[in-house]
Design a protein around this motif. Structure first.
Motif, mmCIF file in Angstrom:
data_model
loop_
_atom_site.group_PDB
_atom_site.id
_atom_site.type_symbol
_atom_site.label_atom_id
_atom_site.label_comp_id
_atom_site.label_asym_id
_atom_site.label_seq_id
_atom_site.Cartn_x
_atom_site.Cartn_y
_atom_site.Cartn_z
ATOM 1 N N ASN A 12 19.335 79.172 57.473
ATOM 2 C CA ASN A 12 18.410 80.132 56.864
ATOM 3 C C ASN A 12 17.166 80.378 57.706
ATOM 4 O OD1 ASN A 12 20.084 80.388 54.521
ATOM 5 N ND2 ASN A 12 19.252 78.452 53.756
ATOM 6 N N GLY A 13 17.347 80.399 59.019
ATOM 7 C CA GLY A 13 16.237 80.714 59.914
ATOM 8 C C GLY A 13 15.270 79.584 60.170
ATOM 9 N N ALA A 14 15.578 78.377 59.696
ATOM 10 C CA ALA A 14 14.663 77.247 59.845
ATOM 11 C C ALA A 14 14.882 76.527 61.174
ATOM 12 C CB ALA A 14 14.848 76.263 58.695
ATOM 13 N N PHE A 15 13.921 75.728 61.554
ATOM 14 C CA PHE A 15 14.060 74.753 62.632
ATOM 15 C C PHE A 15 13.156 73.578 62.280
ATOM 16 C CE2 PHE A 15 13.683 73.076 67.027
ATOM 17 C CZ PHE A 15 15.036 72.930 67.281
ATOM 18 N N THR A 16 13.622 72.813 61.296
ATOM 19 C CA THR A 16 12.807 71.785 60.664
ATOM 20 C C THR A 16 13.289 70.406 61.067
ATOM 21 O OG1 THR A 16 12.556 73.247 58.745
ATOM 22 C CG2 THR A 16 11.955 70.919 58.452
ATOM 23 N N LYS A 17 12.397 69.591 61.633
ATOM 24 C CA LYS A 17 12.771 68.247 62.041
ATOM 25 C C LYS A 17 12.920 67.360 60.812
ATOM 26 C CE LYS A 17 10.949 66.364 65.760
ATOM 27 N NZ LYS A 17 10.030 65.644 66.685
ATOM 28 N N LEU A 18 14.100 66.722 60.703
ATOM 29 C CA LEU A 18 14.381 65.848 59.561
ATOM 30 C C LEU A 18 14.225 64.378 59.904
ATOM 31 C CD1 LEU A 18 17.572 67.636 58.177
ATOM 32 C CD2 LEU A 18 15.172 67.991 57.523
ATOM 33 N N GLY A 19 14.264 64.041 61.182
ATOM 34 C CA GLY A 19 14.125 62.655 61.587
ATOM 35 C C GLY A 19 14.161 62.534 63.089
ATOM 36 N N GLU A 20 13.731 61.375 63.584
ATOM 37 C CA GLU A 20 13.754 61.116 65.020
ATOM 38 C C GLU A 20 13.814 59.621 65.262
ATOM 39 O OE1 GLU A 20 10.204 62.944 66.482
ATOM 40 O OE2 GLU A 20 8.875 61.386 65.717
ATOM 41 N N ALA A 21 14.308 59.258 66.443
ATOM 42 C CA ALA A 21 14.394 57.853 66.843
ATOM 43 C C ALA A 21 14.220 57.782 68.352
ATOM 44 C CB ALA A 21 15.740 57.251 66.424
ATOM 45 N N GLY A 22 13.525 56.758 68.815
ATOM 46 C CA GLY A 22 13.266 56.607 70.238
ATOM 47 C C GLY A 22 14.486 56.119 71.005
ATOM 48 N N LEU A 23 14.427 56.276 72.327
ATOM 49 C CA LEU A 23 15.465 55.719 73.185
ATOM 50 C C LEU A 23 15.282 54.210 73.303
ATOM 51 C CD1 LEU A 23 15.555 58.380 76.048
ATOM 52 C CD2 LEU A 23 16.900 58.292 73.950
ATOM 53 N N PRO A 24 16.347 53.450 73.547
ATOM 54 C CA PRO A 24 16.215 51.996 73.664
ATOM 55 C C PRO A 24 15.189 51.619 74.729
ATOM 56 C CG PRO A 24 18.522 52.622 73.610
ATOM 57 C CD PRO A 24 17.743 53.900 73.727
ATOM 58 N N SER A 25 14.308 50.725 74.392
ATOM 59 C CA SER A 25 13.277 50.226 75.314
ATOM 60 C C SER A 25 12.338 51.317 75.800
ATOM 61 C CB SER A 25 13.916 49.538 76.538
ATOM 62 O OG SER A 25 14.799 48.518 76.131
ATOM 63 N N GLY A 26 12.359 52.464 75.131
ATOM 64 C CA GLY A 26 11.482 53.560 75.515
ATOM 65 C C GLY A 26 10.342 53.713 74.524
ATOM 66 N N THR A 27 9.367 54.538 74.886
ATOM 67 C CA THR A 27 8.218 54.803 74.025
ATOM 68 C C THR A 27 8.122 56.296 73.768
ATOM 69 O OG1 THR A 27 7.011 52.924 74.952
ATOM 70 C CG2 THR A 27 5.720 54.581 73.766
ATOM 71 N N MET A 28 8.102 56.689 72.508
ATOM 72 C CA MET A 28 7.935 58.095 72.182
ATOM 73 C C MET A 28 6.486 58.511 72.424
ATOM 74 S SD MET A 28 10.301 58.910 68.833
ATOM 75 C CE MET A 28 9.515 57.730 67.730
ATOM 76 N N LYS A 29 6.329 59.642 73.100
ATOM 77 C CA LYS A 29 4.992 60.177 73.342
ATOM 78 C C LYS A 29 4.427 60.702 72.032
ATOM 79 C CE LYS A 29 5.830 59.502 77.717
ATOM 80 N NZ LYS A 29 7.182 58.914 77.561
ATOM 81 N N THR A 30 3.114 60.651 71.888
ATOM 82 C CA THR A 30 2.475 61.194 70.694
ATOM 83 C C THR A 30 2.364 62.716 70.819
ATOM 84 O OG1 THR A 30 0.231 61.070 71.578
ATOM 85 C CG2 THR A 30 1.113 59.083 70.509
ATOM 86 N N ASP A 31 2.183 63.386 69.686
ATOM 87 C CA ASP A 31 1.991 64.837 69.725
ATOM 88 C C ASP A 31 0.777 65.193 70.575
ATOM 89 O OD1 ASP A 31 4.107 64.828 68.001
ATOM 90 O OD2 ASP A 31 3.074 65.840 66.344
ATOM 91 N N GLU A 32 -0.257 64.381 70.473
ATOM 92 C CA GLU A 32 -1.478 64.650 71.238
ATOM 93 C C GLU A 32 -1.205 64.560 72.745
ATOM 94 O OE1 GLU A 32 -1.257 62.570 68.662
ATOM 95 O OE2 GLU A 32 -2.366 63.776 67.182
ATOM 96 N N GLN A 33 -0.426 63.582 73.162
ATOM 97 C CA GLN A 33 -0.088 63.463 74.575
ATOM 98 C C GLN A 33 0.755 64.646 75.043
ATOM 99 O OE1 GLN A 33 1.774 59.612 74.333
ATOM 100 N NE2 GLN A 33 -0.023 58.533 75.147
ATOM 101 N N LEU A 34 1.710 65.045 74.235
ATOM 102 C CA LEU A 34 2.571 66.152 74.620
ATOM 103 C C LEU A 34 1.803 67.471 74.658
ATOM 104 C CD1 LEU A 34 5.644 64.979 72.571
ATOM 105 C CD2 LEU A 34 5.559 65.170 75.060
#
Length: 549
Positions: free
Chosen positions: A122-144
């Motif tokens: 229905n035209g959406a692009f809504t994030k429902l969940g996320e998970a990091g890569l093994p031994s990795g660190t997800m960047k913050t929205d502010e960093q990105l």
């Protein structure tokens, strides 16, 4: 969020298009191609891989043949967009591909720092969940968001991103590159020498999010593995894992390496691989020395085992390498993932790359038996079907014409871009380069559309555009609208996606983002959704642009 101009930019664009014919092989002498008139909507396409989630977009480069072609219609016109207002997510700094899920109305967001799950119905692009890569660190929205800021000079850009990407920012793009989603809705990614599998927490409730399901480190099972390049799926349900020194066959449950093949000592793999419906695996490795010969290979997978025997249909062929490019491109050889060309009852079955020469050539190899009417175009190497220098319509004095992108193919047509600015402009780091080129460093230019002539077994140039900017993003082709798309930069309009007519090179489509690097695709691939909306995999995360004709 956008407005639409109904006017065409065709007249102005056509003044920049050069139409060319062969001048370096027998095509001119014999009267040209016999197969350029078939509409792209009627061409044979790769056989669907039954172990992938969907026919389109479940693997980087869109299908197992890695053609970069999709069937959805895209509207003509000019669209001005504020990407900060578009619905999307934050991830990166590379978001190479948003994958079709095995469930309609959902997609997997694959990036260098995480895996995400999106609702797209229905035209959406809504994030429902996320998970990091093994031994990795997800960047913050502010960093990105720092990646999308404006900078006065390269030094300011470098100093701004080092705190979260490190002193060598290019190392941040080594993960999550060549990925896939399988028929059971498992998504596979890579980090270091580990392949990771993701799934929904509750398949009946996608809103519950996703989780890292399993992981497997191939380093202890194969020789010389220092980094994974990516993963593809065989037509009989095995994972084919590409790593820096070869390939490994891994079961989909990530429990063991079933078989492996190691490259010769002087070769290294830096791009993904392709596979045909008979489980012929195609890999193009690079020499590890400047100007050394690269190696194009077909390896046969049968019952989980790899064969390099000619009796089974395997083969090897050398191709030209070159020097290290000053920016964007990796290694001494091809920047291409091998692209398959010719399917079903098509006359010629080929695999296509660009080589590593400073001024690159497009090279086609016979991927099955060499036809009886084949010419030997490279002395002593009958496996090479055709070679043609790429000019992109640029002057003969142009120092660099090279690409880190695969050859985008539809039917017997091919499209290539130039990623390298002559004069050697570079910051010394590939990620800093890809953020600086355009806003802070002049953009490279040049694109070329070619056609394989099945009657005379040679390449023809159809048109060139010396004015087209495409510094790092992978082009994509709409076979329904007969357009090819690039992502580039201009001082007048900033970043944009440009759609070029497949047959004439005329500009038919523009999505203008303006002077924000949220419109910079940074090594990613261009996608359009079934309803014609743009799904843009930006440096800081994917977002959806609603386009209406």
């Amino acid at each position: 969020m956008y407005y639409i101009s109904k006017f065409f930019l065709g007249l102005a664009a056509l003044t920049a298009v050069s139409f060319m014919s062969c001048s370096d092989d027998d095509c001119d002498k014999k009267g040209g191609s016999d197969n350029g008139s078939l509409p792209l909507s009627q061409i044979n396409t790769p056989k669907r891989n039954p172990y992938l989630a969907a026919e389109h977009y479940s693997i980087t480069h869109f299908n197992s043949a890695q053609t970069d072609a999709f069937p959805y219609a895209v509207a003509d016109g000019t669209f001005r967009v504020d990407p900060m207002q578009a619905e999307g997510g934050w991830s990166g700094p590379v978001n190479l591909m948003t994958l079709s899920a095995a469930v309609n109305g959902y997609m997997w967001g694959m990036s260098s720092d995480r895996v995400s799950y999106y609702r797209t119905s229905n035209g959406a692009f809504t994030k429902l969940g996320e998970a990091g890569l093994p031994s990795g660190t997800m960047k913050t929205d502010e960093q990105l968001r720092i990646l999308t800021d404006k900078y006065e000079n390269v030094s300011d850009l470098y100093n701004a991103i080092v705190p979260f990407l490190g002193t060598n920012p290019m190392f941040a793009i080594a993960s999550g590159n060549y990925v896939l989603c399988d028929k059971d809705n498992y998504a596979y990614s890579n980090i270091g020498t580990t392949i990771a599998r993701y799934c929904l927490v509750d398949p009946k409730n996608p809103d519950a999010g996703i989780k890292l399901d399993k992981q497997f480190d191939v380093q202890g099972s194969v020789g010389g593995a220092k980094s994974l390049v990516g993963v593809i799926m065989s037509y009989d349900g095995h994972l084919v894992v590409a790593y820096n020194k070869g390939i490994a066959i891994v079961d989909r449950n990530l429990t063991q390496v079933i078989d492996s093949y190691q490259l010769p000592a002087d070769q290294v793999l830096s791009n993904s691989i392709s596979i045909d419906e008979h489980n012929g695996i195609y890999l193009a490795s690079n020499s590890n020395v400047e100007n050394g010969k690269g190696l194009m290979q077909k390896i046969i997978l049968k019952n989980g085992k790899l064969s390099t025997s000619e009796a089974d249909g395997a083969w090897q062929s050398a191709y030209d390498g070159g020097p290290m490019a000053p920016s964007i491109k990796m290694g001494y050889g091809t920047g291409s993932t091998p692209t398959l060309m010719g399917f079903g009852d098509d006359e010629d079955k080929l695999v296509v790359i660009t080589d590593g020469a400073k001024r690159m050539k497009i090279v086609a190899f016979w991927r099955d038996n060499i036809p009886s009417d084949a010419k030997e175009v490279v002395a002593g190497n009958p496996r090479i079907a055709g070679v043609r220098p790429i000019t992109c319509g640029l002057p003969e004095s142009t120092e660099w014409i090279q690409s880190e992108q695969s050859v985008a193919c539809a039917g017997y047509g091919a499209f290539v871009v130039n990623n390298i600015l002559s004069g050697g402009a570079t910051t010394g780091d590939k990620v800093v380069d890809v953020l600086a080129i355009g806003p802070l460093i002049e953009t490279p230019r040049g694109a070329e559309r070619l056609q394989w002539n099945t009657a005379d077994n040679c390449w023809e140039t159809v048109w060139t555009r010396a004015d087209i900017s495409s510094p790092s993003m992978i082009p994509a082709i709409s076979t329904t609208s007969e357009m090819v798309f690039v992502n580039g930069y201009s001082q007048a309009d900033g970043w944009e996606v440009t759609g070029l007519d497949w047959n004439t090179g005329e500009t038919r489509h523009r999505v203008i983002f303006g002077d924000t690097s949220r419109g910079n695709g940074t090594y990613a691939i261009i996608q359009y959704l079934e309803n014609g909306d743009l799904l843009f995999n930006s440096v800081s995360g994917p977002f959806r642009v609603k386009l209406k004709p």
